[in-house]
Motif scaffolding. Structure first.
Motif, mmCIF file in Angstrom:
data_model
loop_
_atom_site.group_PDB
_atom_site.id
_atom_site.type_symbol
_atom_site.label_atom_id
_atom_site.label_comp_id
_atom_site.label_asym_id
_atom_site.label_seq_id
_atom_site.Cartn_x
_atom_site.Cartn_y
_atom_site.Cartn_z
ATOM 1 N N LYS A 113 28.232 53.520 2.211
ATOM 2 C CA LYS A 113 27.421 52.652 1.359
ATOM 3 C C LYS A 113 25.920 52.855 1.551
ATOM 4 O O LYS A 113 25.132 52.648 0.619
ATOM 5 C CB LYS A 113 27.773 51.184 1.633
ATOM 6 N N GLU A 114 25.521 53.235 2.771
ATOM 7 C CA GLU A 114 24.091 53.393 3.030
ATOM 8 C C GLU A 114 23.890 54.284 4.241
ATOM 9 O O GLU A 114 24.604 54.157 5.245
ATOM 10 C CB GLU A 114 23.467 52.017 3.280
ATOM 11 N N LYS A 140 25.987 52.508 6.977
ATOM 12 C CA LYS A 140 26.747 51.295 6.672
ATOM 13 C C LYS A 140 27.923 51.683 5.786
ATOM 14 O O LYS A 140 27.772 52.472 4.844
ATOM 15 C CB LYS A 140 25.879 50.250 5.969
ATOM 16 N N PHE A 141 29.085 51.118 6.054
ATOM 17 C CA PHE A 141 30.286 51.528 5.321
ATOM 18 C C PHE A 141 31.325 50.407 5.337
ATOM 19 O O PHE A 141 31.279 49.486 6.148
ATOM 20 C CB PHE A 141 30.877 52.802 5.917
ATOM 21 N N ASP A 142 32.288 50.533 4.410
ATOM 22 C CA ASP A 142 33.536 49.774 4.432
ATOM 23 C C ASP A 142 34.627 50.760 4.821
ATOM 24 O O ASP A 142 34.545 51.947 4.466
ATOM 25 C CB ASP A 142 33.860 49.167 3.081
ATOM 26 N N TYR A 153 37.776 46.482 6.785
ATOM 27 C CA TYR A 153 36.587 46.057 7.529
ATOM 28 C C TYR A 153 35.371 46.398 6.671
ATOM 29 O O TYR A 153 35.200 47.550 6.256
ATOM 30 C CB TYR A 153 36.520 46.758 8.883
ATOM 31 N N GLN A 154 34.557 45.401 6.414
ATOM 32 C CA GLN A 154 33.446 45.574 5.487
ATOM 33 C C GLN A 154 32.094 45.563 6.177
ATOM 34 O O GLN A 154 31.892 44.866 7.187
ATOM 35 C CB GLN A 154 33.465 44.449 4.437
ATOM 36 N N ASP A 155 31.182 46.311 5.558
ATOM 37 C CA ASP A 155 29.766 46.302 5.955
ATOM 38 C C ASP A 155 29.567 46.550 7.458
ATOM 39 O O ASP A 155 28.739 45.893 8.106
ATOM 40 C CB ASP A 155 29.107 44.990 5.540
ATOM 41 N N LEU A 156 30.331 47.475 7.988
ATOM 42 C CA LEU A 156 30.103 47.889 9.371
ATOM 43 C C LEU A 156 28.881 48.801 9.422
ATOM 44 O O LEU A 156 28.657 49.623 8.533
ATOM 45 C CB LEU A 156 31.315 48.640 9.913
ATOM 46 N N THR A 157 28.081 48.639 10.458
ATOM 47 C CA THR A 157 26.908 49.495 10.650
ATOM 48 C C THR A 157 27.025 50.209 11.984
ATOM 49 O O THR A 157 27.314 49.578 13.015
ATOM 50 C CB THR A 157 25.610 48.677 10.613
#
Length: 427
Positions: A406-407, A420-422, A237-241
């Motif tokens: 990621k952020e 934000k993460f994968d 799962y990508q770019d989950l916030t």
């Protein structure tokens, strides 16, 4: 004396009889052959520069038959074709020898084709066409990976090197998504390249387990390379916030992560879903430290998740005791995981994949941008950005997850901070 005369007569009679039976060997004007030298490609069983050995035979005496013999070193000549000119072509005959007539012969020692011409006047002529056999070097495919897996967009980057001294004309990519290999793409090479660096983006087709790369050269010779596509035993799962706990006036819509579906829930829709939660996000208003929490460790902070005037009041027995471990670079086992993650080579998130790393043991993992502060429960975005999360299941087993931070944005209101993460979730 009588005996000697009888022997002489007998020998002369025998020579005269043989002379009568033997064809004449000379003509007033010799035959002429117009042809060229030919090559035989042993690998492709093809003649060049023309598709067949051919030429033109001019014969003043007229051609009755032509016998064509294959001539090879240390092997008896063998008849491969008989030419019978039509009546109008007996003085000027354009001939050709079907290549298939000697296609099964051992041609590596061939020197040529001998032509035995029988004339209409029973004289003969012998001609020769030079044929040289050669075996071209086979093309090669090198440096292709043994296995590759699709990225999050379903793409597989295929690299490698194709080469052929004969010049390349085509590279084809096949996959086996239907059970047998089917063409998935091709690269036409029009410059007769001897070396080609493969750089191809293949779009994954469901159920494909292998890729086959085929390079074809100028002679039609082929080289193959196989690449396996291992099945991934996890979901990505990508770019989950996710937001921290939110406020009464600005409730969080994404504070609770459910790995089973890769979804997030907020304060207003979490009620009744507590047994599914794998981890929770939170940011204290006093220290403004963004933190991932084990659900089972949230009983003291649950009151901070509000939907208007309603606060979250979970039943502690419904909450999972998930555990975290930040992977610290510089440790061999951790470096191996970073390499696999960044190289997109992970196929399984089982415990063996994490071999050499202590089991996750922390009920929280907090963010600190300073690399100097990274620890087993403290992550950042530049070095220690991978987290191993171990989530218990009802049957006593565990689900492994690998989170890539990621952020992180710390808001002016800390409760509205986000991450934000994968994340890879074993299945």
């Amino acid at each position: 004396m009588m005996k000697h005369s009888f022997l002489t007569i007998a020998v002369l009679s025998s020579m005269l009889l043989y002379s009568c039976k033997k064809d004449k060997t000379a003509v007033s004007s010799p035959d002429t052959i117009s042809t060229r030298d030919f090559s035989y490609n042993i690998a492709t069983r093809q003649i060049s520069p023309d598709a067949e050995i051919n030429g033109e035979l001019n014969s003043p005496a007229g051609i009755k038959l032509i016998y064509y013999y294959l001539v090879r070193n240390n092997i008896p000549d063998s008849l491969v074709h008989i030419g019978t000119p039509a009546e109008g072509s007996r003085n000027s005959y354009k001939f050709s020898i079907p290549t298939g007539n000697f296609g099964n012969a051992k041609m590596n020692q061939v020197t040529g084709i001998k032509m035995m011409v029988k004339h209409l006047d029973n004289t003969s002529f012998e001609g020769f066409i030079k044929v040289t056999a050669f075996t071209p070097p086979l093309p090669k495919i090198e440096d292709t990976p043994v296995s590759l897996i699709p990225d999050a967009n379903g793409k597989i980057h295929i690299s490698g090197k194709a080469s052929s001294e004969n010049g390349l004309k085509l590279i084809e990519i096949y996959d086996d998504f239907e059970g047998t290999f089917a063409l998935a793409g091709k690269i036409d090479l029009s410059q007769n390249e001897k070396v080609y660096q493969l750089n191809y983006e293949y779009s994954y087709r469901k159920n494909a387990g292998k890729l086959k790369i085929v390079a074809t050269d100028h002679f039609g010779l082929k080289a193959e390379a196989l690449i396996s596509i291992p099945l991934k035993s996890y979901a990505l799962y990508q770019d989950l916030t996710m937001m921290a706990n939110g406020t009464a006036s600005a409730p969080s819509g994404s504070s609770f992560f459910i790995g089973e579906t890769g979804s997030v829930l907020g304060s207003c829709n979490i009620s009744g879903q507590e047994q599914k939660i794998d981890f929770v996000t939170y940011c204290s208003s006093t220290t403004a430290v963004f933190t991932l929490y084990s659900p089972g460790n949230t009983t003291t902070i649950a009151k901070n998740y509000k939907c208007g005037a309603i606060i979250w009041e979970p039943n502690a027995t419904d909450l999972k005791a998930s555990r975290f471990r930040v992977l610290i670079p510089g440790i061999a086992a951790a470096d191996r995981i970073y390499t696999a993650y960044n190289g997109n080579t992970i196929t399984d998130l089982n415990d063996q994949f994490f071999e050499g790393i202590a089991l996750p043991g922390s009920s929280t993992a907090k963010f600190d941008a300073a690399v100097a502060n990274q620890a087993a429960n403290t992550f950042n975005l530049t070095a220690a950005y991978l987290l191993w999360i171990r989530v218990p299941k009802a049957d006593g087993s565990f689900v492994n997850q690998l989170l890539r931070a990621k952020e992180v944005i710390i808001g002016s209101t800390p409760a509205l901070s986000t991450i934000k993460f994968d994340i890879l979730v074993s299945r």
